[in-house]
Design a protein around this motif. Structure first.
Motif, PDB file in Angstrom:
ATOM      1  N   GLU A 124      47.958  63.238  43.644  1.00  0.00           N
ATOM      2  CA  GLU A 124      47.802  63.632  42.197  1.00  0.00           C
ATOM      3  C   GLU A 124      47.199  65.017  41.904  1.00  0.00           C
ATOM      4  O   GLU A 124      47.524  65.845  41.175  1.00  0.00           O
ATOM      5  CB  GLU A 124      46.860  62.714  41.453  1.00  0.00           C
ATOM      6  CG  GLU A 124      47.726  61.322  41.207  1.00  0.00           C
ATOM      7  CD  GLU A 124      46.469  60.471  40.361  1.00  0.00           C
ATOM      8  OE1 GLU A 124      45.319  60.720  40.639  1.00  0.00           O
ATOM      9  OE2 GLU A 124      47.003  59.250  39.842  1.00  0.00           O
ATOM     10  N   LYS A 174      43.166  49.155  49.752  1.00  0.00           N
ATOM     11  CA  LYS A 174      42.911  49.628  48.326  1.00  0.00           C
ATOM     12  C   LYS A 174      42.206  50.890  48.505  1.00  0.00           C
ATOM     13  O   LYS A 174      42.585  51.941  47.656  1.00  0.00           O
ATOM     14  CB  LYS A 174      41.947  48.655  47.420  1.00  0.00           C
ATOM     15  CG  LYS A 174      42.847  47.744  46.927  1.00  0.00           C
ATOM     16  CD  LYS A 174      41.868  46.718  46.031  1.00  0.00           C
ATOM     17  CE  LYS A 174      42.809  45.389  45.522  1.00  0.00           C
ATOM     18  NZ  LYS A 174      41.938  44.631  44.533  1.00  0.00           N
ATOM     19  N   GLU A 175      41.232  51.247  49.199  1.00  0.00           N
ATOM     20  CA  GLU A 175      40.193  52.388  49.387  1.00  0.00           C
ATOM     21  C   GLU A 175      41.180  53.371  50.079  1.00  0.00           C
ATOM     22  O   GLU A 175      41.349  54.544  49.408  1.00  0.00           O
ATOM     23  CB  GLU A 175      39.232  52.045  50.210  1.00  0.00           C
ATOM     24  CG  GLU A 175      38.229  51.425  49.675  1.00  0.00           C
ATOM     25  CD  GLU A 175      36.942  51.222  50.656  1.00  0.00           C
ATOM     26  OE1 GLU A 175      36.904  51.546  51.739  1.00  0.00           O
ATOM     27  OE2 GLU A 175      35.995  50.256  50.427  1.00  0.00           O
ATOM     28  N   GLY A 192      43.953  54.629  47.456  1.00  0.00           N
ATOM     29  CA  GLY A 192      43.067  55.411  46.382  1.00  0.00           C
ATOM     30  C   GLY A 192      42.869  56.861  46.720  1.00  0.00           C
ATOM     31  O   GLY A 192      43.094  57.546  45.914  1.00  0.00           O
ATOM     32  N   ASP A 193      42.645  56.884  48.097  1.00  0.00           N
ATOM     33  CA  ASP A 193      42.421  58.206  48.609  1.00  0.00           C
ATOM     34  C   ASP A 193      43.550  59.011  48.510  1.00  0.00           C
ATOM     35  O   ASP A 193      43.704  60.276  48.243  1.00  0.00           O
ATOM     36  CB  ASP A 193      41.832  58.126  50.013  1.00  0.00           C
ATOM     37  CG  ASP A 193      40.483  57.641  50.195  1.00  0.00           C
ATOM     38  OD1 ASP A 193      39.948  57.776  48.946  1.00  0.00           O
ATOM     39  OD2 ASP A 193      40.061  57.146  51.199  1.00  0.00           O
ATOM     40  N   ARG A 251      46.379  58.388  46.739  1.00  0.00           N
ATOM     41  CA  ARG A 251      46.755  58.690  45.357  1.00  0.00           C
ATOM     42  C   ARG A 251      46.089  59.939  44.814  1.00  0.00           C
ATOM     43  O   ARG A 251      46.889  60.930  44.279  1.00  0.00           O
ATOM     44  CB  ARG A 251      46.471  57.434  44.395  1.00  0.00           C
ATOM     45  CG  ARG A 251      46.924  57.658  43.237  1.00  0.00           C
ATOM     46  CD  ARG A 251      46.778  56.253  42.229  1.00  0.00           C
ATOM     47  NE  ARG A 251      47.128  56.469  40.740  1.00  0.00           N
ATOM     48  CZ  ARG A 251      47.078  55.708  39.965  1.00  0.00           C
ATOM     49  NH1 ARG A 251      46.665  54.443  40.338  1.00  0.00           N
ATOM     50  NH2 ARG A 251      47.375  56.049  38.887  1.00  0.00           N
ATOM     51  N   THR A 252      44.904  59.841  45.038  1.00  0.00           N
ATOM     52  CA  THR A 252      43.993  61.039  44.463  1.00  0.00           C
ATOM     53  C   THR A 252      44.474  62.090  45.335  1.00  0.00           C
ATOM     54  O   THR A 252      44.861  63.477  44.602  1.00  0.00           O
ATOM     55  CB  THR A 252      42.513  60.891  44.846  1.00  0.00           C
ATOM     56  OG1 THR A 252      42.154  59.664  44.495  1.00  0.00           O
ATOM     57  CG2 THR A 252      41.512  61.926  44.400  1.00  0.00           C
TER      58      THR A 252
END
Length: 76
Positions: free
Chosen positions: A26, A15-16, A19-20, A22-23
């Motif tokens: 984006e 998940k971490e 998330g990285d 994805r950021t």
């Protein structure tokens, strides 16, 4: 560490990392395009919720056509 703790730790790490990523992705998309993508996602979600059977039919037909296209390409 038992099996469940190990699985939970792996999930947490994934998940971490996701998330990285994805950021990072984006941040590469311009704000105007991000807004257009959000509107497209919202309208398609609304259509699917309002017309679940039609959405399933469209997905089935698209999958069938795509599989036929790929099957013909693979057999030549």
């Amino acid at each position: 560490m038992d099996r469940n703790e190990l699985i939970n730790e792996i999930k947490k790490q994934l998940k971490e990392e996701l998330g990285d990523y994805r950021t990072h992705l984006e941040s590469k998309i311009p704000p105007e395009q991000r807004e257009q993508l959000k509107k497209a996602k919202d309208s398609s979600t609304h259509f699917i919720q309002e017309n679940p059977w039609m959405s399933a039919g469209i997905a089935i037909i698209a999958g069938f056509v795509l599989s036929r296209f790929l099957y013909k390409k693979g057999s030549e």
